[in-house]
Design an enzyme around this catalytic site. Structure first.
Site, mmCIF file in Angstrom:
data_model
loop_
_atom_site.group_PDB
_atom_site.id
_atom_site.type_symbol
_atom_site.label_atom_id
_atom_site.label_comp_id
_atom_site.label_asym_id
_atom_site.label_seq_id
_atom_site.Cartn_x
_atom_site.Cartn_y
_atom_site.Cartn_z
ATOM 1 N N CYS A 137 35.429 104.163 -57.058
ATOM 2 C CA CYS A 137 36.074 102.854 -57.136
ATOM 3 C C CYS A 137 37.527 102.930 -56.675
ATOM 4 O O CYS A 137 38.050 101.991 -56.083
ATOM 5 C CB CYS A 137 35.970 102.270 -58.535
ATOM 6 S SG CYS A 137 36.548 103.369 -59.825
ATOM 7 N N TYR A 138 38.181 104.049 -56.912
ATOM 8 C CA TYR A 138 39.558 104.214 -56.463
ATOM 9 C C TYR A 138 39.608 104.199 -54.936
ATOM 10 O O TYR A 138 40.515 103.618 -54.349
ATOM 11 C CB TYR A 138 40.145 105.525 -57.001
ATOM 12 C CG TYR A 138 40.115 105.594 -58.504
ATOM 13 C CD1 TYR A 138 41.025 104.879 -59.264
ATOM 14 C CD2 TYR A 138 39.151 106.342 -59.166
ATOM 15 C CE1 TYR A 138 41.003 104.924 -60.649
ATOM 16 C CE2 TYR A 138 39.117 106.393 -60.554
ATOM 17 C CZ TYR A 138 40.041 105.684 -61.289
ATOM 18 O OH TYR A 138 40.003 105.719 -62.649
#
Length: 171
Positions: A137-138
Site C-alpha cells: 500500500c505504501y
C-alpha cells in the site's frame, strides 16, 4: 385460491433464479481467485460468507446509483472470508509531538475550498489491486503521488505500475 398458488410459484421461481445467480457468481469468484474448497461443508461455509458480502456490495451500490454515497464497492479476493480473517496492517504510529500546521498565514486571503475531487481535475488514474503482497500500500500511495506530480508538471496523466519484487532463495 388458484391465483394465490400461482403467485407463490412465481415468487419461489424468482428466488431460485436469484440463488442460481449467486451460485454462478460464486463459481466465477472461486475461479477468478483460484479458490477451491473440496469438502462440501467448507464450500458451503465460504459460500454463505460470500453471499453476505455480495448482498452488502449490492445494497451499497444501489445507494451509490441513487446518489446517497459517493463511491461504489466490489467484491475482493477476501469476500469469502470472515472480516476478522482479512490481512491486517500494523497501525500507523503518529508521534506524540505531531502538530498540524496552520497555513492560513502563508496563503493570505485565498479562499480554500472545502474539498477537491482530483478525479474531476484528471489527476487520478484507475484503482490498482495490491494482489497478494502485503505492505504494498505504501508503494501504491507513492505511485499515485508520482502520477499526479507528472500530470502537474507535464500536463499528461500516465498510469504507472509496480513490478512485484519477490525474494528468491539463494542456493
Amino acid at each position: 385460491m388458484h391465483t394465490l398458488f400461482c403467485i407463490a410459484v412465481f415468487a419461489s421461481v424468482d428466488s431460485i433464479a436469484v440463488a442460481l445467480t449467486d451460485l454462478e457468481q460464486w463459481k466465477e469468484f472461486k475461479h477468478a481467485h483460484e479458490k477451491n474448497y473440496p469438502h462440501p461443508a467448507t464450500d458451503a461455509y465460504h459460500y454463505a460468507i460470500f453471499q453476505k458480502s455480495l448482498k452488502e456490495v449490492k445494497e451499497h451500490n444501489a445507494k451509490y446509483e441513487a446518489g446517497e454515497v459517493t463511491y461504489s464497492k466490489k467484491l475482493v479476493k477476501y469476500s469469502d472470508l470472515p472480516k476478522e480473517q482479512w490481512p491486517q496492517l500494523p497501525p500507523l504510529l503518529i508521534s506524540d509531538n505531531f502538530i498540524e500546521d496552520d497555513i492560513s498565514e502563508d496563503i493570505g486571503n485565498v479562499e480554500i475550498p472545502e474539498a477537491i475531487d482530483w478525479r474531476e481535475k484528471g489527476y487520478v488514474t484507475h484503482v490498482k489491486s495490491e494482489g497478494a503482497i502485503c505492505g504494498d500500500c505504501y508503494n501504491f500511495g507513492a505511485i499515485g503521488s508520482l502520477e499526479a506530480f507528472n500530470k502537474r508538471v507535464n500536463g499528461e496523466l500516465v498510469a504507472l505500475t509496480i513490478l512485484a519484487m519477490v525474494p528468491t532463495q539463494l542456493p
